[in-house]
Design a protein around this motif. Structure first.
Motif, PDB file in Angstrom:
ATOM      1  N   LEU B  15      29.376 172.250  53.547  1.00  0.00           N
ATOM      2  CA  LEU B  15      28.718 171.587  54.674  1.00  0.00           C
ATOM      3  C   LEU B  15      27.607 170.669  54.180  1.00  0.00           C
ATOM      4  N   TYR B  19      32.101 168.295  52.712  1.00  0.00           N
ATOM      5  CA  TYR B  19      32.538 168.131  54.100  1.00  0.00           C
ATOM      6  C   TYR B  19      31.766 166.984  54.756  1.00  0.00           C
ATOM      7  N   ALA B  20      30.459 166.955  54.492  1.00  0.00           N
ATOM      8  CA  ALA B  20      29.633 165.872  55.039  1.00  0.00           C
ATOM      9  C   ALA B  20      30.017 164.540  54.390  1.00  0.00           C
ATOM     10  N   LEU B  39      38.621 171.818  54.867  1.00  0.00           N
ATOM     11  CA  LEU B  39      38.032 172.948  55.587  1.00  0.00           C
ATOM     12  C   LEU B  39      36.563 173.040  55.202  1.00  0.00           C
ATOM     13  N   PRO B  40      35.716 173.210  56.206  1.00  0.00           N
ATOM     14  CA  PRO B  40      34.293 173.344  55.887  1.00  0.00           C
ATOM     15  C   PRO B  40      33.995 174.705  55.283  1.00  0.00           C
ATOM     16  N   VAL B  41      33.165 174.729  54.264  1.00  0.00           N
ATOM     17  CA  VAL B  41      32.736 176.012  53.696  1.00  0.00           C
ATOM     18  C   VAL B  41      31.229 175.992  53.506  1.00  0.00           C
ATOM     19  N   MET B  42      30.632 177.157  53.575  1.00  0.00           N
ATOM     20  CA  MET B  42      29.186 177.243  53.298  1.00  0.00           C
ATOM     21  C   MET B  42      29.006 176.962  51.813  1.00  0.00           C
ATOM     22  N   SER B  43      29.755 177.722  50.974  1.00  0.00           N
ATOM     23  CA  SER B  43      29.722 177.492  49.537  1.00  0.00           C
ATOM     24  C   SER B  43      31.011 178.045  48.955  1.00  0.00           C
ATOM     25  N   THR B 109      26.549 164.276  50.371  1.00  0.00           N
ATOM     26  CA  THR B 109      26.771 163.976  51.791  1.00  0.00           C
ATOM     27  C   THR B 109      27.124 162.510  52.030  1.00  0.00           C
TER      28      THR B 109
END
Lengths: 435, 151, 672, 394
Positions: B15, B19-20, B39-43, B109
């Motif tokens: 994120l 993803y950004a 797919l978005p992932v935190m980490s 980003t």
């Protein structure tokens, strides 16, 4: 209606007014948001996409409208006009006129049955009169509140809507009502109008068929627009060449407007980019004196447009006339080369500037440019000449959306400080606010 | 033509990074091949190596892990993810898979150009080496042949 | 509780006013998804984020018993919160919502191939549905918030932010790196458009800030470390000694002989290492310039006095941080327009200081001679073009407009004309950008004062060179003037002024400590210029002023007040809510291997605890949510998959990947 | 060619009455508004720009300023109200001053008091000089040439003409040299190009434009023309010019008729007699034109007439007095009894007319010379440029 007490009263439900109201509401203040039109959203909700990110405009505006509508601390008064503002201690008594909607909004569900039934078609100001809607209607698809409003000027009082309405919300007996709100502070977010060009006879004084204003182009480009595509209002033809005439209402002493309207360069470039997408074969030319893409990311936006093939020509357009086929013809000196050209286009957009919107009856000192005066812009950019009244957005001079939103939050900060320092709320209440 | 006939690229984008970055690319309206699924992932430090193998089994022909690297808000992301990916490479080699199918890339980003470069490179690679299912099948049959030869 | 029942999924696809539906056949996707297990309803709408669109979802939740919601729309960054809000209003847990980005990652990038875009949308949406099936209700982590904010930077933006936060009833600590307040504004003489004295305005503001009981100020202080999160940041601060006190200041100052170029005057003059930047500064106590002080003792009445910096370190607990670290004026590299090579070339800020220091005489003096002709070159260090301008150290050129320089330049020419009416001024620009209220007046004045304007093309910048021997003037400026049809014009001048732009500052790691990022222009980056124009991606860290991008004083003030409004909204109630995306242990699966604890680098986030299970002592991992950041390092190493990040579980990812790889029955029909 | 700026010129221009020159931000509206400008001759902005940067040679070498008829449309539409029409007038004034190497023109443009004084003194001088030569004033009929001997006026007139012609030629020479230098005009420009180029150009420069007022009539102030033709700008200018030329023609014819022995100069003739008919009509037109011009300037009716400089007034005053006195003399000539004032009026008329002619190269009157020259160069068709053959092929 009973008299009401509010911490703040925001006049104008455009993007600036909404943001001020949200910031105050988020801090726990009770805010009245008064809007002249039947829906909030202001000018911004009528736009297509916004620079420099090219986000769809409603994607940014509608959530804010929705947040305002659902906010527990914001009280929305649409279709209302300010009648008078009187000092009352450190605060104000604001007298407000509720115009009759002829629809009981506590009953109306926004189902639009009345609209489908209404036989009268009237030009829609939401679509800059390019499209039409009915004499009774929900003002536009994303309106807040989603409630119908009847236009008595066009209504034949045939009663069809009344018969059709499933919840008996139509009320022909409604009368204008006046009520008073006591408010500790006021934020003026009254917005702007386009500079009139009826006095500019060189540009056809608004009489040429295929010369339009930029807000019309916004409606053409907007997915919710009246035609869903870009066409010439004169004959419905798809334009193959489009010109933008910059400073068509700014920096021109013959119009009596000497200031820069600040947004026109960017909206013209933005529209050019969108047109490039909508009409890939169209030639787009922007005639300008200075390109003023000063904001964050704006210069790159301009360079992108150039790279995309938008034609930038320096020279102020001297005159516009039209040929037998109603094609506008521009005459301009291309000052880079000195060449004098007469160029025929299918469609011309006059990049009209910004003038203050007609004001509600709040008497405030104005600047020489007609906008609300800000006596100390370099120490208090939102403070007007009248204590307790603050100003934000284009009511304080031309401004783009980004700057309006920042200014709206700043006005909220000023107002909230004023309310704390001078407001009539009881100390206990103030404590309770932040308990 | 249905995308089922194209090799698929799975992108795990953080994120605060990939993803950004993909969103930035979108905001710039820059085209890239559509066989990419982000797919978005935190980490990505959360994915065990086996996860990648299973993804290949599900028909992902290439995987790009677009993490934030040293710019990550999470301290372990940079080193931790690299270690996990290295272990995934081991497992892939054991299964006869081309390890270039899995890539780790730091994307910020606003890293529009690097994002496009990664996607295009992976596409070019997949055009050359084809579907992962074929590779797995080939490996399996090779083992069979080998065993047959030995047996 | 509806969320504990069988998933009943509502799927909504937004046309985004043509943005998505222009490339993706939304109706076909909706139709195909309808056949998936647990999908109760699929809908499309012109604008899901509108009030009407949101009401649609709310109605379905209430009337159809929808208990999981998937929306395919623009980037989650923009509207995930919006839809979580709608879901909440309908009485559903907000985390039973999943957002799929169909615009930025599909329709906007694959518009040329509508079939492929539709197929991709379908796969992404079915992945969303797969995740939705496994969604569980979550509760945000509620934490107390310090009603105390930190403002970093004591320039006009920082001061204004501090004042406005204080006025909202919150405590503020302001730290300023230099020993004096005022920042760049103190270096100005007058401000446009009011022509007020910059320092008078500034001192009025400083007076209000210092007098406010809610404000604490540390000068000569810098941030050394940041930990924590919104509502509860812990900031390590180091404050340098001032070195002198009011009692010994005058004696020490007169004893001080070591001189260094004065940065306040951009090196035009020298000052002592014990200094006040200007008369009337705040604080009025002088300070020692530790960076330059050579350490030799001062001779005060025969006594050698040696000064030492004894920095104090301390911690602040604050709920929010306002970054108001300002900008640096661009310093042209040696040789750009003759800068650093010809003594007659100065920057605009230098000239402002020079004028402030000059006595009013008949003529402007520079370099020992009277100036008759001045050339002013705009866009120095701004609007740079790749391949034309020398890149910065990081290889980039400053392709942004610095916004302020045009009006600042013409504000300067007005002053020059007033003081030296005989001066001939040539203004070399690309575009004159006097955009603000009252700014165009400066352009008009400049014209009427006889300033000659010449327009150059950004790719063919003016040339500054020494004049040949015997010329009437020392410097020649040559420019292809686009107002004279591109003819080359030669201007003999005595002085060249470079209107330098704004440079993003080196924050010495502060941005890294705060985990905030920079944009393409290298200024600090906001979340979204319209939705959240002063907030950063890190909750509780807010921007104010020109650290974010070029701004004039008025705009910096607005931004600072806006930042204060955000701080007030955030901290006013004394509590904040954090997203629940932290690790959670499934005790059923955990068998206490401790791998997770080993993998975790966050102090106190995960630990093994001993439990009594059926009379047996077992070790199980336990999470402390406030300390967990949700990175998932523990997830990857757990052999039993007993730990997961809430809302982002491994099982969800596997399901999503599987869904992407799968060909739906309806897919061929849809994308044929 | 590098052009070096000269900051003094713009200030200079203000002394020639260019009130708004510094306000101009070069948007190009004026040039695009003007119906006379073209891509080979761009104005007013080009002239304004040259003046702003102090490119003296380019201004003095420009033909553009003479193509302008001061209709004032550019000033009406200028977004900065920089008065481009007025700047054009100032540029002409500046050119008149600079082409005249004798320095007299400078007095009229820059030191109007002295200029005015010179005009008055000159008229007094001419009057006094002739008065010394006076003979009888017959009361029977107005025998003008018995009052001042015809031969004397004739000789004096010829002397004045020769002086004026010399000064004019010198000034035109100056102009042509500068124009040739700035525009790369060579003999080839005149002789080359289309066949009879020089002749067609001459026809256009002398007959079609000045006499026919073609472009002024057809292209300038079209809207104005739609109003009433006799108040339109082109007609007033044309009336003044045609009237003046009519008067000159009448005088010349009268003289010619004497030479061929048909009649004596000054003898009373019937109204249909060609010189008299031309003279009367010319006088009427002339008086009408000049009077309207004076009124327009006095009342500053529009942008084009708002910024009258003293040189405008001196020129118009000389024109008006010479016209009106001539007309009065004409009336006196046909009165049944010869009034004594008729002789004084005649003396006045001759003095003023001589002054007018004498000052031709130095006052605004000079525009009649320079405009013809400029129109001539403007009308020359350019010599076709032959691209040098490219070596080799790509």
């Amino acid at each position: 209606m009973d008299d009401l007490h509010m911490d703040a009263l925001v006049i104008g439900g455009g993007i600036a007014g909404m943001q001020s109201a949200l910031d105050l509401g988020d801090q726990g203040f009770q805010v009245a948001l008064v809007e002249r039109d039947p829906s909030i959203g202001g000018r911004m909700i009528t736009l297509s996409k916004v620079f420099p990110t090219l986000d769809c405009c409603s994607c940014i505006t509608t959530p804010k409208m929705s947040a305002v509508a659902h906010h527990p601390n914001i009280h929305l008064y649409t279709y209302c006009e300010i009648q008078s503002v009187q000092e009352h201690g450190a605060g104000f008594d604001v007298s407000i006129l509720q115009k009759p909607r002829y629809v009981d909004i506590s009953k109306c569900t926004g189902c639009r049955e009345c609209e489908y039934e209404c036989p009268i078609t009237v030009p829609s100001p939401f679509d800059r009169n390019l499209g039409a809607y009915r004499a009774i209607r929900v003002p536009f698809s994303t309106a807040v509140p989603q409630k119908a409003v009847l236009d008595p000027e066009y209504c034949l009082w045939c009663g069809k809507c009344e018969q059709k309405c499933p919840v008996e919300a139509i009320d022909f007996s409604q009368q204008p009502e006046t009520f008073t709100i006591e408010a500790d502070s006021i934020i003026m977010a009254t917005g702007f109008d386009l500079t009139p060009v009826s006095t500019k006879k060189e540009y056809g004084a608004g009489k040429l068929h295929n010369v339009i204003d930029p807000l019309m182009m916004e409606r053409f480009l907007a997915p919710t627009g009246p035609y869903g595509r870009v066409l010439r209002p004169g004959d419905g033809k798809e334009p193959g060449s489009i010109a933008y005439v910059q400073c068509a209402g700014s920096r021109d002493e013959t119009l009596g407007i000497t200031y820069c309207s600040r947004v026109c360069c960017m909206y013209a470039i933005k529209q050019a980019m969108l047109l490039n997408g909508a009409l890939p074969m169209a030639d787009i030319t922007i005639y300008y004196m200075d390109i003023r893409t000063f904001g964050k990311g704006y210069e790159q936006f301009y360079q992108n447009a150039k790279a995309m093939g938008v034609n930038f020509v320096r020279g102020k357009v001297a005159s516009i006339r039209e040929d037998a086929d109603q094609n506008p013809i521009l005459k301009v000196e291309m000052t880079d080369t000195g060449e004098i050209v007469e160029q025929t286009f299918d469609l011309v957009v006059l990049s009209q500037g910004i003038v203050p919107a007609s004001h509600p009856t709040v008497s405030l000192p104005l600047g020489s440019d007609g906008f609300i005066s800000v006596p100390a812009p370099d120490s208090a950019p939102c403070v007007t000449g009248r204590p307790g009244i603050f100003v934000t957005g284009t009511a304080a001079g031309p401004m783009d959306i980004v700057d309006s939103i920042v200014s709206a939050s700043a006005a909220a900060a000023e107002a909230s400080a004023y309310i704390r320092e001078n407001g009539s709320r009881l100390e206990v209440e103030k404590e309770a606010l932040y308990a | 033509m249905s995308q089922s006939q194209q090799p698929k690229i799975l992108i795990l984008g953080t994120l605060s990074g990939g993803y950004a970055g993909a969103d930035s690319t979108g905001q710039s309206h820059l085209d890239y091949p559509p066989n990419t699924y982000i797919l978005p992932v935190m980490s990505p430090v959360m994915f065990p190596p086996e996860f990648y193998l299973r993804a290949f089994e599900h028909g992902m022909d290439g995987i790009i892990v677009m993490y934030s690297g040293t710019d990550s808000p999470y301290k372990v992301e940079a080193d931790g993810t690299a270690k996990l990916i290295n272990r995934a490479y081991q497992l892939m080699k054991e299964r006869g898979m081309d390890i270039r199918r899995l890539r780790l890339a730091a994307i910020c980003t606003v890293c529009v150009k690097p994002f496009l470069k990664e996607v295009n490179q992976m596409n070019d690679l997949l055009e050359g080496i084809g579907f992962v299912k074929d590779e797995i099948a080939a490996h399996a049959s090779a083992i069979v042949t080998q065993e047959a030869a030995h047996g | 509780m509806p969320e504990n029942q069988q998933p009943r999924i509502g799927v909504y696809i937004c046309h985004c006013g043509g943005n998505i539906s222009g490339a993706v056949q939304c109706e076909s996707v909706a139709k195909a998804l309808k056949g998936l297990p647990n999908v109760t309803i699929t809908r499309t709408d012109e604008s899901m984020c509108s009030d009407a669109g949101q009401s649609l979802i709310e109605k379905d939740i209430q009337e159809l018993g929808i208990n999981r919601v998937v929306v395919g729309a623009c980037a989650p960054m923009l509207h995930e919160q919006t839809f979580r809000g709608a879901v909440t209003r309908a009485g559903l847990n907000p985390f039973l919502y999943h957002h799929v980005g169909l615009r930025e990652q599909d329709s906007w990038v694959h518009g040329h191939d509508k079939t492929a875009a539709t197929d991709k949308a379908l796969r992404l949406m079915s992945a969303g549905v797969a995740k939705a099936r496994l969604l569980q209700p979550l509760d945000p982590i509620r934490l107390g918030a310090e009603k105390h904010a930190l403002v970093i930077g004591g320039g006009v933006a920082g001061l204004r932010a501090a004042l406005d936060i204080a006025r909202q009833g919150l405590r503020v600590t302001l730290i300023e790196k230099s020993p004096f307040l005022g920042g760049r504004m103190a270096q100005l003489e007058t401000v446009f458009p009011t022509e007020e004295e910059a320092r008078a305005l500034l001192h009025d503001l400083i007076q209000k800030v210092t007098a406010h009981p809610n404000v604490t100020i540390f000068m000569g202080a810098e941030v050394m470390g940041v930990s924590g999160y919104v509502g509860n940041f812990t900031i390590q601060v180091k404050q340098h000694s001032r070195g002198v006190s009011d009692d010994n200041a005058e004696a020490l100052m007169s004893a001080c002989t070591q001189e260094v170029p004065d940065p306040f005057n951009y090196g035009l003059t020298k000052r002592k290492v014990i200094y006040r930047p200007y008369e009337g500064c705040y604080s009025s106590t002088p300070a020692v310039d530790w960076d330059h002080y050579d350490g030799r003792p001062f001779d005060v009445n025969g006594w050698p006095i040696e000064l030492k910096d004894e920095p104090k370190s301390f911690e602040l607990n604050v709920g929010a941080v306002v970054v108001a670290t300002g900008f640096d004026p661009y310093t042209p590299p040696q040789g750009e327009y003759g800068f650093g090579e010809l003594p007659q070339v100065v920057t605009l800020p230098q000239l402002i200081r020079h004028l402030a220091l000059s006595k009013d005489g008949k003529s402007l003096q520079w370099n020992g001679r009277a100036v008759r002709d001045v050339a002013l070159i705009h866009c120095v260090g701004s609007r740079q073009v790749d391949g034309v301008h020398q890149p910065q150290e990081d290889g980039q050129v400053n392709n942004y407009c610095s916004r302020v320089c045009c009006t600042a330049s013409l504000h300067m020419t007005a002053d020059l004309h007033k003081r030296y009416p005989e001066l001939n001024i040539y203004d070399l620009h690309q575009d004159i950008r006097t955009y603000g209220r009252g700014h165009e007046e400066y352009y008009r004045h400049a014209l009427e004062d006889g300033v000659r304007f010449l327009r150059y093309n950004g790719e063919e910048v003016p040339e500054v060179s020494p004049a040949p021997q015997g010329d009437s003037h020392p410097v020649l400026v040559k420019v292809k003037d686009m107002l004279t049809y591109g003819e080359e014009i030669e201007i003999p001048v005595d002085l060249v002024v470079l209107a330098v732009g704004f440079m993003p500052r080196d924050l010495h790691g502060l941005d890294k400590m705060l985990k905030i990022s920079r944009g393409n222009d290298r200024f600090l980056l906001e979340v979204h210029p319209k939705l959240r124009p002063v907030e950063t991606a890190v909750k509780g860290v807010i921007l104010a002023g020109s650290a974010q991008g070029p701004m004039n004083i008025q705009e910096s003030l607005s931004a600072a007040s806006a930042a204060a409004a955000k701080v007030a909204s955030l901290l006013g109630r004394g509590k904040v809510e954090l997203p629940p995306f932290v690790a959670a242990v499934d005790v059923e699966k955990c068998n206490g291997t401790g791998a997770c604890v080993e993998a975790c680098v966050y102090e106190g986030a995960i630990a093994l605890q001993t439990f009594n299970e059926n009379g047996e002592e077992v070790k199980r991992a336990v999470i402390t949510p406030a300390n967990c950041v949700g990175c998932g390092a523990c997830v990857a190493v757990c052999p039993n998959n007993a730990v997961n990040v809430q809302g982002w579980t491994l099982a969800q990812y596997e399901a999503m990947v599987e869904a992407i790889g799968m060909d739906l029955p309806a897919m061929t029909e849809v994308t044929a | 060619m590098t052009n070096r700026v000269d900051p003094t010129l713009m200030r200079d221009f203000k002394k020639y009455g260019a009130v708004g020159i510094e306000k101009c931000f070069n948007c190009g509206t004026c040039t695009a508004t003007c119906s006379l400008t073209s891509n080979d001759s761009q104005f007013p902005r080009r002239i304004i720009r040259m003046a702003q940067l102090g490119l003296r040679d380019q201004i003095l070498g420009s033909k553009e300023m003479w193509l302008c008829y001061n209709c004032g449309k550019c000033s009406e539409t200028c977004p900065k109200q920089a008065e481009p029409a007025n700047i054009m007038a100032a540029a002409r004034c500046y050119a008149i001053t600079n082409y005249d190497t004798l320095g007299i023109g400078r007095l009229f443009c820059r030191v109007p008091l002295v200029g005015g004084l010179i005009a008055v003194l000159l008229a007094i001088f001419f009057g006094a000089f002739m008065y010394t030569q006076r003979e009888t004033m017959s009361t029977e009929s107005l025998k003008l040439f018995n009052f001042i001997p015809y031969e004397f006026i004739h000789t004096a007139g010829i002397v004045v003409m020769i002086l004026v012609a010399l000064a004019s030629l010198l000034a035109i020479f100056n102009m042509v040299v500068r124009m040739a230098r700035a525009n790369d005009i060579t003999i080839k420009t005149i002789t080359g190009g289309a066949r009879m180029n020089w002749l067609t150009a001459f026809w256009d420069a002398v007959v079609v434009q000045p006499l026919g007022q073609k472009r002024y009539r057809e292209e300038c102030d079209i809207e104005e023309n739609r109003r009433v033709w006799y108040l339109s700008k082109w007609f007033i200018h044309a009336a003044t010019m045609w009237g003046f030329l009519g008067l000159v023609l009448a005088t010349a014819l009268d003289y010619l008729l004497e030479i061929v022995g048909v009649k004596a100069t000054g003898a009373a003739v019937p109204i249909w007699y060609p010189p008299r008919l031309i003279g009367t009509l010319g006088g009427l037109l002339f008086t009408y034109g000049v009077t309207v011009l004076l009124v327009k300037r006095w009342r500053a009716v529009d942008k084009a007439h708002s910024y009258s400089r003293p040189s405008d007034w001196i020129f118009l005053a000389l024109l008006w007095f010479s016209g009106i006195t001539g007309f009065i003399v004409e009336i006196a000539l046909y009165l049944p009894r010869a009034p004594i004032w008729g002789y004084w009026m005649f003396l006045f008329h001759v003095s003023v007319s001589m002054t007018l002619i004498f000052l031709l190269p130095f006052t605004k009157f000079a525009h009649s010379l320079y405009r013809v020259v400029a129109l001539y160069f403007h009308a020359l068709k350019p010599v076709p440029v032959i691209e040098p053959a490219k070596a080799g092929t790509d």
